[in-house]
Design a protein around this motif. Structure first.
Motif, PDB file in Angstrom:
ATOM      1  N   THR A  53      20.771 -25.788  36.325  1.00 41.32           N
ATOM      2  CA  THR A  53      21.041 -24.579  35.551  1.00 41.32           C
ATOM      3  C   THR A  53      22.002 -23.666  36.307  1.00 41.32           C
ATOM      4  O   THR A  53      22.243 -23.826  37.509  1.00 41.32           O
ATOM      5  CB  THR A  53      19.745 -23.816  35.242  1.00 41.32           C
ATOM      6  OG1 THR A  53      19.111 -23.444  36.471  1.00 41.32           O
ATOM      7  CG2 THR A  53      18.802 -24.676  34.413  1.00 41.32           C
ATOM      8  N   ILE A  54      22.514 -22.698  35.571  1.00 42.90           N
ATOM      9  CA  ILE A  54      23.488 -21.767  36.136  1.00 42.90           C
ATOM     10  C   ILE A  54      23.353 -20.436  35.414  1.00 42.90           C
ATOM     11  O   ILE A  54      22.956 -20.393  34.242  1.00 42.90           O
ATOM     12  CB  ILE A  54      24.913 -22.350  36.004  1.00 42.90           C
ATOM     13  CG1 ILE A  54      25.879 -21.669  36.964  1.00 42.90           C
ATOM     14  CG2 ILE A  54      25.403 -22.305  34.564  1.00 42.90           C
ATOM     15  CD1 ILE A  54      27.195 -22.422  37.112  1.00 42.90           C
ATOM     16  N   ASP A  55      23.649 -19.333  36.109  1.00 39.94           N
ATOM     17  CA  ASP A  55      23.552 -17.994  35.529  1.00 39.94           C
ATOM     18  C   ASP A  55      24.946 -17.450  35.243  1.00 39.94           C
ATOM     19  O   ASP A  55      25.868 -17.597  36.059  1.00 39.94           O
ATOM     20  CB  ASP A  55      22.832 -17.038  36.480  1.00 39.94           C
ATOM     21  CG  ASP A  55      21.364 -17.382  36.654  1.00 39.94           C
ATOM     22  OD1 ASP A  55      20.806 -18.044  35.762  1.00 39.94           O
ATOM     23  OD2 ASP A  55      20.783 -16.984  37.683  1.00 39.94           O
ATOM     24  N   THR A  56      25.086 -16.786  34.090  1.00 37.58           N
ATOM     25  CA  THR A  56      26.365 -16.199  33.698  1.00 37.58           C
ATOM     26  C   THR A  56      26.134 -14.793  33.166  1.00 37.58           C
ATOM     27  O   THR A  56      25.256 -14.571  32.325  1.00 37.58           O
ATOM     28  CB  THR A  56      27.060 -17.039  32.612  1.00 37.58           C
ATOM     29  OG1 THR A  56      27.201 -18.389  33.063  1.00 37.58           O
ATOM     30  CG2 THR A  56      28.433 -16.463  32.280  1.00 37.58           C
ATOM     31  N   GLY A  57      26.922 -13.842  33.648  1.00 38.67           N
ATOM     32  CA  GLY A  57      26.878 -12.479  33.142  1.00 38.67           C
ATOM     33  C   GLY A  57      27.983 -12.232  32.137  1.00 38.67           C
ATOM     34  O   GLY A  57      28.672 -13.158  31.688  1.00 38.67           O
ATOM     35  N   SER A  58      28.174 -10.979  31.776  1.00 41.76           N
ATOM     36  CA  SER A  58      29.193 -10.609  30.796  1.00 41.76           C
ATOM     37  C   SER A  58      30.489 -10.202  31.488  1.00 41.76           C
ATOM     38  O   SER A  58      30.483  -9.713  32.620  1.00 41.76           O
ATOM     39  CB  SER A  58      28.686  -9.459  29.925  1.00 41.76           C
ATOM     40  OG  SER A  58      28.302  -8.355  30.729  1.00 41.76           O
ATOM     41  N   PHE A  59      31.601 -10.458  30.810  1.00 37.91           N
ATOM     42  CA  PHE A  59      32.937 -10.081  31.282  1.00 37.91           C
ATOM     43  C   PHE A  59      33.305 -10.745  32.610  1.00 37.91           C
ATOM     44  O   PHE A  59      34.069 -10.191  33.400  1.00 37.91           O
ATOM     45  CB  PHE A  59      33.067  -8.553  31.378  1.00 37.91           C
ATOM     46  CG  PHE A  59      32.949  -7.879  30.039  1.00 37.91           C
ATOM     47  CD1 PHE A  59      34.052  -7.741  29.213  1.00 37.91           C
ATOM     48  CD2 PHE A  59      31.722  -7.416  29.586  1.00 37.91           C
ATOM     49  CE1 PHE A  59      33.940  -7.148  27.963  1.00 37.91           C
ATOM     50  CE2 PHE A  59      31.598  -6.815  28.340  1.00 37.91           C
ATOM     51  CZ  PHE A  59      32.710  -6.685  27.527  1.00 37.91           C
ATOM     52  N   VAL A  60      32.766 -11.942  32.824  1.00 38.35           N
ATOM     53  CA  VAL A  60      33.068 -12.733  34.021  1.00 38.35           C
ATOM     54  C   VAL A  60      33.160 -14.199  33.608  1.00 38.35           C
ATOM     55  O   VAL A  60      32.693 -14.581  32.535  1.00 38.35           O
ATOM     56  CB  VAL A  60      31.978 -12.564  35.111  1.00 38.35           C
ATOM     57  CG1 VAL A  60      31.992 -11.152  35.686  1.00 38.35           C
ATOM     58  CG2 VAL A  60      30.594 -12.914  34.562  1.00 38.35           C
ATOM     59  N   PRO A  61      33.746 -15.049  34.457  1.00 35.80           N
ATOM     60  CA  PRO A  61      33.816 -16.475  34.126  1.00 35.80           C
ATOM     61  C   PRO A  61      32.432 -17.107  34.026  1.00 35.80           C
ATOM     62  O   PRO A  61      31.447 -16.618  34.594  1.00 35.80           O
ATOM     63  CB  PRO A  61      34.613 -17.064  35.297  1.00 35.80           C
ATOM     64  CG  PRO A  61      35.374 -15.921  35.871  1.00 35.80           C
ATOM     65  CD  PRO A  61      34.491 -14.727  35.687  1.00 35.80           C
ATOM     66  N   PHE A  62      32.365 -18.222  33.313  1.00 34.37           N
ATOM     67  CA  PHE A  62      31.124 -18.989  33.198  1.00 34.37           C
ATOM     68  C   PHE A  62      30.623 -19.360  34.590  1.00 34.37           C
ATOM     69  O   PHE A  62      31.389 -19.776  35.458  1.00 34.37           O
ATOM     70  CB  PHE A  62      31.373 -20.253  32.376  1.00 34.37           C
ATOM     71  CG  PHE A  62      30.147 -21.091  32.160  1.00 34.37           C
ATOM     72  CD1 PHE A  62      29.219 -20.754  31.197  1.00 34.37           C
ATOM     73  CD2 PHE A  62      29.918 -22.221  32.940  1.00 34.37           C
ATOM     74  CE1 PHE A  62      28.083 -21.523  30.994  1.00 34.37           C
ATOM     75  CE2 PHE A  62      28.791 -23.001  32.748  1.00 34.37           C
ATOM     76  CZ  PHE A  62      27.867 -22.647  31.775  1.00 34.37           C
TER      77      PHE A  62
END
Length: 422
Positions: A178-187
């Motif tokens: 799994t991986i975490d992604t926030g907003s307004f940033v790359p995947f």
């Protein structure tokens, strides 16, 4: 009332039309290679839309998808959405790049342009994501596989709440990583609460403007997810048709309507945390494909008040472009839902028709008695005959296996003596 007639047929997924002062009509084919269609966009001209169907290609080999046409002072301004570019095409066929280097590729593109009363070129830039976070829907659509990939860029200074979404990492080769992604940033990039991201131009999810030669690019308004349709009314007001977010991706939302906004300079139109002034945390927006979205932006009180829409269309009708009749009524093309991509399977079929908006009270109603349309996407009124012209994109549906479409099924309709303003 005269029955509608086809004046151009056999088109490959057309998206746009515009008239010149002599009454000639220009139609843009998107260049999307669905259903065996030839790749590369093109613009066709029909010299006598009232009496013949013979068109000529005036420009081709355009970057797909072509999303808009504008006629001004003897030239066409062509929005080549897939390239993040707007090109001026002069009468001799020569091309000049006016706008270039816009964000992308992403979920949405550089959209149609219009010339304002101030002589500036106005256009919209769609969002890269559904609702601010790059998710697995971007991988399924294909563009996330391009490295480095685009992400959303704010048009005003923002502070993040630190919300991160955990998903499977499609690049890991396993189904358990799994991986975490926030907003307004790359995947795959996590964010922190209080993290600040400064405004940048060009940005995404915005209406922008520049001089007719491309100089002095600047922000007009931010927070319009995908303002696919843009136009000035005779009194100088700028309207935008903004397509609502979908029940998909890492930050899904349910029942988000498409919206018609009046665009005010310096305004914030709510995306990615509000829908016509209503927070995405409201129970009406509970999705079926994930949890209720929380706020990704912090300190809303420091931002402009999110604008409310003039009109809220039914969710998933995919309102696209509009035209103003002599009476002042607006005719809006409703492309239709793209289930199961944009909504869970079983969602009722909606859109695929035309709507009339009464600007005296902003009420809407279906436009009855028109042609049988597959996917209406653009409308205009002929300057010479006053007829309503409608672009039908053609046969196009989404399925669990992807796009199902048939080339050469797009067409241009002419509807004389339409009675939508009666």
């Amino acid at each position: 009332m005269t029955e509608p007639v086809v004046v151009m047929n056999g088109l490959d997924f057309p998206t746009s039309l515009v008239f010149d002062p002599d009454g000639r009509v220009y139609v843009a084919e998107s260049g999307l290679p669905f259903g065996g269609a030839a790749p590369g966009g093109r613009v066709r001209r029909l010299d006598h839309p009232d009496r013949d169907m013979e068109s000529v290609v005036v420009v081709d080999d355009l970057a797909a998808p072509v999303t808009g046409l504008c006629w001004h002072d003897g030239s066409l301004f062509v929005s080549e959405g897939g390239a993040g570019r707007i090109t001026r095409v002069d009468a001799d066929g020569s091309r000049t790049t006016i706008v270039d280097g816009m964000p992308g590729p992403g979920n949405y593109h550089t959209n149609m342009a219009v010339v304002g009363p101030d002589g500036k070129l106005y256009f919209s830039q769609g969002a890269m994501s559904n609702l601010g976070v790059i998710g697995l829907d971007a991988y399924e659509l294909g563009w996330l596989k391009r490295l480095p990939h685009a992400h959303d860029i704010p048009g005003i200074d923002i502070t993040l709440s630190g919300v991160n979404i955990t998903t499977v990492d499609p690049f890991s080769g396993t189904r358990t990583t799994t991986i975490d992604t926030g907003s307004f940033v790359p995947f795959g990039t996590a964010t922190q609460a209080g993290q600040r991201i400064p405004a940048t131009v060009p940005c995404t999810a915005a209406v922008l403007r520049c001089d007719l030669d491309g100089a002095n690019l600047e922000l007009v308004a931010w927070g319009l997810r995908n303002a696919f349709g843009l136009g000035f009314l005779p009194d100088g007001r700028l309207l935008a048709v903004d397509q609502g977010a979908d029940d998909r991706g890492s930050r899904p939302i349910g029942n988000a309507p498409d919206l018609l906004f009046e665009v005010h300079e310096g305004g914030w139109y709510g995306w990615p945390d509000f829908v016509s002034g209503v927070p995405v945390t409201d129970p009406r927006f509970a999705p079926q494909r994930g949890p209720q979205p929380g706020f990704v932006l912090a300190q809303h009180e420091t931002l402009p008040q999110p604008q409310r829409a003039l009109v809220e269309f039914e969710p998933h009708v995919s309102a696209t472009k509009f035209a103003a009749a002599a009476s002042g009524h607006l005719v809006v093309a409703l492309f239709g839902d793209e289930t199961p991509m944009t909504a869970p399977p079983g969602h009722p079929e909606v859109g695929r028709g035309l709507a009339v908006v009464d600007p005296t009270d902003w009420s809407t109603r279906p436009l009855q008695g028109g042609p049988k349309l597959h996917r209406p996407i653009d409308v205009a009124f002929g300057p010479a005959d006053g007829a309503l012209y409608v672009i039908d994109f053609g046969r196009f549906e989404m399925s669990d296996d992807g796009v199902r479409a048939k080339a050469a099924t797009g067409c241009l309709w002419r509807w004389d003596n339409w009675e939508g303003d009666k």
